[in-house]
Design an enzyme around this catalytic site. Sequence first.
Site: not given
Ligand SMILES: NC(=O)c1ccc[n+]([C@@H]2O[C@H](COP(=O)([O-])OP(=O)(O)OC[C@H]3O[C@@H](n4cnc5c(N)ncnc54)[C@H](OP(=O)(O)O)[C@@H]3O)[C@@H](O)[C@H]2O)c1
Length: 269
Positions: A71, A96, A161, A165
């Site tokens: 984590d 990420n 959040y 960011k």
């Molecule tokens: N998706 C969007 O719409 C969006 C929009 C704006 C910005 N972003 C940014 O892009 C990035 C990725 O976004 P996403 O939310 O869509 O996620 P993602 O890329 O779908 O996945 C998150 C990854 O991080 C891991 N993870 C999450 N929390 C963790 C923790 N506490 N410790 C270790 N691993 C962890 C997850 O695996 P596990 O769950 O197995 O740990 C997964 O591998 C983030 O920084 C987010 O702020 C995303």
Amino acid sequence: MAAPGSTFRAQYGPWALIAGGSVGLGGEFARQLALRGFNLILVARREGPLEEHARTLAAAYRIETRTVVADLGDPQILPVLREATRELEIGLVVYNAATSPIGRHLEQSIEDKLRVLDVNCRGPLLLIHEFCPPMVARRRGGIILMTSMSGLQGSALITTYAATKAFDLVLGEGLWDELREEGVDVLAFCAGATRTPNFEESSPARSGFFTAPMEPEPVVAEALAALGRTPSAVAGARNRLAGLLMARLMPRRLAVETIGKATRAMYGK
Ligand SMILES: NC(=O)c1ccc[n+]([C@@H]2O[C@H](COP(=O)([O-])OP(=O)(O)OC[C@H]3O[C@@H](n4cnc5c(N)ncnc54)[C@H](OP(=O)(O)O)[C@@H]3O)[C@@H](O)[C@H]2O)c1
């Protein structure tokens, strides 16, 4: 003709660490870096998807992979990562992972809000502190901090959040300026809505012109292309237009109210 990404790998390889690298945007960072010939250290909490992704990429791209089930919000994360990466030359770190509870600020527990700080702010600081000095010593390397359009102004329902960011954005930009003299490229990369498992699970009620989700593939391709060229960048033309309107052209109050309307419509609250 040069192999795909051979210059990129020479600049930022041979190993990349992706903090949150099993699914979604993180999984796609892993895939695109594997395609460029990087060996990968992938960190995530759930072992199943993490191991499966690492195995698939190792077989498809003939790279080496290591996985760390941990984590990133854990204060003891550094010794775990240090042990897992001993004697590896890590030239690129992608932070990420993020935590994003949705709902009214006062209805969320203080534990949940502090956890957002731990994963989204403390984690990047720890990893930069650990993995940047060897890059500076080699005068070669890169850091990508994933941030968000919601970090461009205050955002109702995702207040903590969004604030974290903004931290990641400003941290990345400042480091870009400090470290470029040392040969290390830092990029704060803003994604807008992107179709990842995390995004799908939050079940946005509906999306408008500016909140229609992008696919992970072009978001990651743009991030990798922007590294070394600019302190920060935004994914996708539509998000760049939204960013211009919200952060540059609109009065601050109007921008905050506009994003608040969008998040309330998206999350049906
Ligand atoms: N998706 C969007 O719409 C969006 C929009 C704006 C910005 N972003 C940014 O892009 C990035 C990725 O976004 P996403 O939310 O869509 O996620 P993602 O890329 O779908 O996945 C998150 C990854 O991080 C891991 N993870 C999450 N929390 C963790 C923790 N506490 N410790 C270790 N691993 C962890 C997850 O695996 P596990 O769950 O197995 O740990 C997964 O591998 C983030 O920084 C987010 O702020 C995303």
